[in-house]
Design an enzyme around this catalytic site. Structure first.
Site, PDB file in Angstrom:
ATOM      1  N   THR A  46       0.832  -1.204   0.000  1.00  0.00           N
ATOM      2  CA  THR A  46       0.000   0.000   0.000  1.00  0.00           C
ATOM      3  C   THR A  46       0.863   1.249   0.000  1.00  0.00           C
ATOM      4  O   THR A  46       0.516   2.259  -0.610  1.00  0.00           O
ATOM      5  CB  THR A  46      -0.930   0.012   1.222  1.00  0.00           C
ATOM      6  OG1 THR A  46      -1.653  -1.223   1.273  1.00  0.00           O
ATOM      7  CG2 THR A  46      -1.912   1.167   1.160  1.00  0.00           C
ATOM      8  N   TYR A 136       6.980 -11.074   5.233  1.00  0.00           N
ATOM      9  CA  TYR A 136       5.834 -10.561   4.485  1.00  0.00           C
ATOM     10  C   TYR A 136       5.542 -11.538   3.342  1.00  0.00           C
ATOM     11  O   TYR A 136       6.202 -11.535   2.316  1.00  0.00           O
ATOM     12  CB  TYR A 136       6.179  -9.170   3.958  1.00  0.00           C
ATOM     13  CG  TYR A 136       5.054  -8.409   3.297  1.00  0.00           C
ATOM     14  CD1 TYR A 136       3.784  -8.947   3.120  1.00  0.00           C
ATOM     15  CD2 TYR A 136       5.271  -7.111   2.839  1.00  0.00           C
ATOM     16  CE1 TYR A 136       2.776  -8.238   2.508  1.00  0.00           C
ATOM     17  CE2 TYR A 136       4.263  -6.386   2.220  1.00  0.00           C
ATOM     18  CZ  TYR A 136       3.030  -6.956   2.055  1.00  0.00           C
ATOM     19  OH  TYR A 136       2.033  -6.238   1.435  1.00  0.00           O
ATOM     20  N   LYS A 166       3.214 -11.956   7.983  1.00  0.00           N
ATOM     21  CA  LYS A 166       2.003 -11.293   7.510  1.00  0.00           C
ATOM     22  C   LYS A 166       1.480 -12.109   6.342  1.00  0.00           C
ATOM     23  O   LYS A 166       2.161 -12.256   5.328  1.00  0.00           O
ATOM     24  CB  LYS A 166       2.319  -9.864   7.071  1.00  0.00           C
ATOM     25  CG  LYS A 166       1.138  -9.115   6.446  1.00  0.00           C
ATOM     26  CD  LYS A 166       1.591  -7.742   5.975  1.00  0.00           C
ATOM     27  CE  LYS A 166       0.428  -6.901   5.449  1.00  0.00           C
ATOM     28  NZ  LYS A 166      -0.071  -7.345   4.144  1.00  0.00           N
ATOM     29  N   SER A 168      -0.690 -12.278   3.467  1.00  0.00           N
ATOM     30  CA  SER A 168      -1.514 -11.528   2.518  1.00  0.00           C
ATOM     31  C   SER A 168      -2.073 -12.412   1.418  1.00  0.00           C
ATOM     32  O   SER A 168      -2.842 -11.935   0.593  1.00  0.00           O
ATOM     33  CB  SER A 168      -0.697 -10.388   1.903  1.00  0.00           C
ATOM     34  OG  SER A 168      -0.397  -9.418   2.882  1.00  0.00           O
ATOM     35  N   GLY A 191      -3.861 -10.947   6.538  1.00  0.00           N
ATOM     36  CA  GLY A 191      -3.628  -9.843   5.620  1.00  0.00           C
ATOM     37  C   GLY A 191      -4.684  -9.648   4.560  1.00  0.00           C
ATOM     38  O   GLY A 191      -4.422  -9.006   3.548  1.00  0.00           O
ATOM     39  N   ASP A 193      -8.289  -8.028   4.230  1.00  0.00           N
ATOM     40  CA  ASP A 193      -9.345  -7.237   4.858  1.00  0.00           C
ATOM     41  C   ASP A 193     -10.733  -7.766   4.518  1.00  0.00           C
ATOM     42  O   ASP A 193     -11.634  -7.776   5.356  1.00  0.00           O
ATOM     43  CB  ASP A 193      -9.270  -5.772   4.399  1.00  0.00           C
ATOM     44  CG  ASP A 193      -7.879  -5.183   4.455  1.00  0.00           C
ATOM     45  OD1 ASP A 193      -6.909  -5.959   4.513  1.00  0.00           O
ATOM     46  OD2 ASP A 193      -7.756  -3.959   4.427  1.00  0.00           O
TER      47      ASP A 193
END
Length: 306
Positions: A46, A136, A166, A168, A191, A193
């Site tokens: 982001t 990540y 994390k 995602s 990760g 939303d």
């Protein structure tokens, strides 16, 4: 029941010409803290970290840490194709007082095995030996798709500061398995939303996401209903959040997240190439769709004046 920590994957403010807009970061951090996030993740996807030069990444990280002034935890994403650059960024993050670092694996010459990823993470961790390191995991962006459970087990054994990952791009079953490694001492940040509730049901107690930068109050309702045992209410709020994310993804993804923040009077400017800012007509179409689902009412954004 343990509280759920929401960490905002923050955008990097930019001026119309694409230069950094560091002056907006204090206002952005005030907004995030006031909206109730538990942490800030900067220079990630982001934040367009891979579109920034190393010195720019350092400037952004410093601005976030200084603006935060210890109010919430700050993670600095330091992953890069060059491990020397990643080490330099990790050392800098520790020097400026970041709480923790995170790292993607190299993605041009991709590590092909778990041991190669762990070796890369070890190089980075050695440059910031007193800071926790988060892996990540985002195969959709990096192209590195390896067994995450195996990777976390190996990293835990090899890297003293390794603290977790994390996720995602992983399913809830993977999160559940990762959460049990080391008797629950490793962190597994959900990760996605749009599927936070699925993560909660799998045992997630931490999440990092882009839309927590502007819709934290709505996600707090998902969490509150889930923890109260009200599955119907949790599904209702998660459905609203999922529709919001779907609208933004159809209108461009990361550029649409920035455009949404501008609609909430928190303009963080454009994105950098190869991403493209949304044309005004697309922003208006997105605004209308978000308005139709009640976003501007139920997100309860915090408004600031310049």
């Amino acid at each position: 029941m343990s509280p759920v920590r929401l960490v905002a994957a923050a955008p990097t403010p930019m001026r119309p010409d694409g230069d950094l807009d560091l002056d907006t970061i204090p206002r952005l951090v005030d907004h995030l803290v006031s909206d109730g996030v538990d942490g800030i993740f900067c220079n990630g996807s982001t934040g367009e970290g891979e579109s920034l030069a190393p010195e720019e990444r350092k400037a952004v990280a410093r601005a976030f840490v200084e603006a935060n002034a210890g109010r919430v935890r700050v993670w600095v994403q330091v992953g890069a194709n060059s491990l020397r650059v990643a080490r330099e960024l990790a050392e800098h993050a520790a020097d400026i007082g970041a709480d923790a670092i995170a790292a993607t694996p190299p993605s041009y010459f991709k590590p092909a095995t778990v041991s190669e990823v762990v070796a890369c993470l070890g190089e980075i961790a050695a440059a910031a030996p007193d800071r926790p390191l988060l892996y990540y995991h985002f195969p959709g962006m990096t192209g590195v798709s390896l067994d995450l459970v195996e990777l976390m087990r190996a990293a835990r054994e090899a890297i003293p500061t390794f603290t977790g990952a994390k996720l995602s791009d992983a399913d809830p079953a993977v999160l559940a398995a990762c959460s049990k490694i080391g008797e629950g001492r490793l962190e597994a940040f959900w990760g996605r939303d749009d599927t936070l509730l699925a993560g909660l049901e799998a045992g997630a107690t931490e999440a990092i996401g882009a839309t927590y930068s502007f819709a934290t109050p709505a996600f707090r309702r998902v969490i509150a209903a889930h923890q109260a045992g009200d599955g119907e209410e949790a599904e209702r709020w998660q459905g609203r959040c999922a529709r919001m994310v779907d609208i933004q993804m159809r209108h461009g993804g990361f550029p649409a997240f920035k455009a949404t923040m501008a609609l909430l009077d928190l303009d963080c400017g454009p994105v950098r190439l190869p991403q493209r800012a949304l044309p005004p007509a697309d922003i208006e179409a997105m605004r209308a769709e978000l308005d139709a689902i009640g976003f501007f009412d139920w997100a309860r954004p915090v408004s600031y004046t310049h």
